[in-house]
Design an enzyme around this catalytic site. Sequence first.
Site, PDB file in Angstrom:
ATOM      1  N   ASN A  47      62.983  36.784  33.955  1.00 26.65           N
ATOM      2  CA  ASN A  47      62.055  37.894  34.152  1.00 26.65           C
ATOM      3  C   ASN A  47      62.798  39.193  33.884  1.00 26.65           C
ATOM      4  O   ASN A  47      63.528  39.701  34.735  1.00 26.65           O
ATOM      5  CB  ASN A  47      61.500  37.872  35.581  1.00 26.65           C
ATOM      6  N   GLU A  48      62.616  39.714  32.674  1.00 25.04           N
ATOM      7  CA  GLU A  48      63.341  40.900  32.244  1.00 25.04           C
ATOM      8  C   GLU A  48      62.765  42.157  32.898  1.00 25.04           C
ATOM      9  O   GLU A  48      61.656  42.131  33.458  1.00 25.04           O
ATOM     10  CB  GLU A  48      63.261  41.022  30.714  1.00 25.04           C
TER      11      GLU A  48
END
Length: 643
Positions: free
Chosen positions: A165-166
């Site tokens: 999850n950037e």
Amino acid sequence: MPKSQTAKQNHLDTLEKVEVQIFPDLKAGSLAIAKAIAGLIREKQKQKQKCVLGLATGSSPKTLYAELVRMHKEEKLSFKNVVTFNLDEYYPISREAIQSYNRFMQTHLFDHVDIHPKNIHIPNGEVAKEDVKAACTAYEQLIEKAGGIDLQILGIGNNGHIGFNEPGSGIYTKTRLINLDNSTRIANSYEFANISEVPRMAITMGISTILKSKQIILMAWGAGKAKAVKAAVEEDETEHVPASLLQTHPDVKFIVDEPAASELTRLKSPWLTGEVEWTPKMIKKAVVHMALQLEKPVLSLTNEDYNEYGLSDLLVEKGNAYEINLEVYYMLRDSITGWPGGKPNAVIPSHPERSIPYPKRVLIFSPHPDDDIISMGGTFQRLHDQGHDVHVGYQTSGNIAVTDEFVTRFLDFAVGFNTIAKIDSDKPARILAQTRKYVAGKKPNQIDTPTIREIKGLIRRGEASATCRYVGIPDSNIHFMNLPFYETGTIEKKPLGEKDVKITMELLRKIKPQQIYCAGDFADPHGTHLVCFNAVVAALQRLREDGDEWISDCWLWLYKGAWQEWNIEDIEMAIPMSPEQVLKKRFGIFIHQSQKDMVPFQGSDNREFWQRAEERNANTATIYADLGLTHYAAMEAFVRWYY
């Protein structure tokens, strides 16, 4: 958000919004997590229930999984009631690819415990693009059907990502296909030959999926994670730092080692969180930080500066600013020396090194065949020029960092040399033909043949020997240790073993050095530096236990490598360099031709090693100058280690 219910509050950690437990190193931290997992598994077994674990991959959990495997084999920890869901997987990628997280989990955990294969769930990196969305939905349903995740294990990226999850990932996101941030691809490039081979996408659990877990433990090891840890636990929750969204969870804790905790206020600026013991080291740290933040030389700081910076307690205890400034200035000044082996015929109590004995027997340990010149090339040269008996121990072959093109180039030379020298042998030509054929059909990350690996090691040995001769070191003082832990032919290395320690002990006993230099750069993304450091320390401790008398007169100094530098307040010996010495060091690094231009496995920094080293050394010199000391062209820095 309030801390978790299990968090222990005190005056030191009131700035942390989640519970943070700090351990001396990743081994101790990993053991604590393993005990928590084992306790949960056994508790569920007593209740005749499944234990659902969310698992992470990457470099962070390797030691954790090794400990769980040990518990299974030695403490009869059973995984028969365990159901696992992995956080993520590269996309697209074959399940059997060396870098796939499916293979990672099999290699590091599942192949060694009694978990049932049907209870293992990992996102599928082979599914067709048009079927990815349905596969992600099905993954969510499997988690829900299992009753949800009892304990989710997380790592943290340098940019604060969890799973994949950037930054920008929302709190309501679920399992999905995501484009990887370039910084993440660069950070993970150590697993691949070069950045172009790192997949650009991945399938990951979403933030919402993670937050549904009943309990969460996030692990972080190394100084490279320090800024992300601070942002996640001390700053406001934000989608720009996905790990900070964990603050909304009722039962989450961060388990970190000391380097990963180094940016936390309670460690970096403890005077801002409560009363501290004003030791000389703490005074130096506080005053240096203040001077750099205020952009003032140390001797120019005033009482008003101390009050405004939160150091009024220091004034109360030590008096006015002038006296404190002088104390810190002298500590900084006394760390600078042009005599790394000690100045002969001089009695200087505050000098970093002893004057006697002189000259000294010096042993420089170099994890790879170029770390000596990259990390301490100026000091290396000074030690030799000042008359010390300098030896170099090259701890590993460094063979995986040589490109296939270099192998064929050197074989071409060997064939040509045979012709010129009229040597009647066609063996080099046959090896060249076999190598060209192998390289032409070589698959990504396929392990080299033993012959190719030997040739790559020979190339690096030749470069290392040439560097020593450039400095002036005789061949008799060059020692190639070839520690076995390194010789796997892959990026993944073996743990430190008994043979590694014994080889190190043998070299130490042979030389009986009075001064040792060793890599203390644990930010090396491949972990080689840390293993090499542990080999040296273990060997020294055993020699002391065995009663080797020379050990009592042997000092150990640590240098940093191509990846980072010591904090200015920690530096105990700083060796200044002139512009000419900087150039000489550069030319010494250039001798390692196989590591120039395009370096395999170079980590998150695309620059060549000489560029990294020069910037780091120049920056250290600039910081000293900013603090009011003489401005040199560059400085190499060292910290003494007590074993």
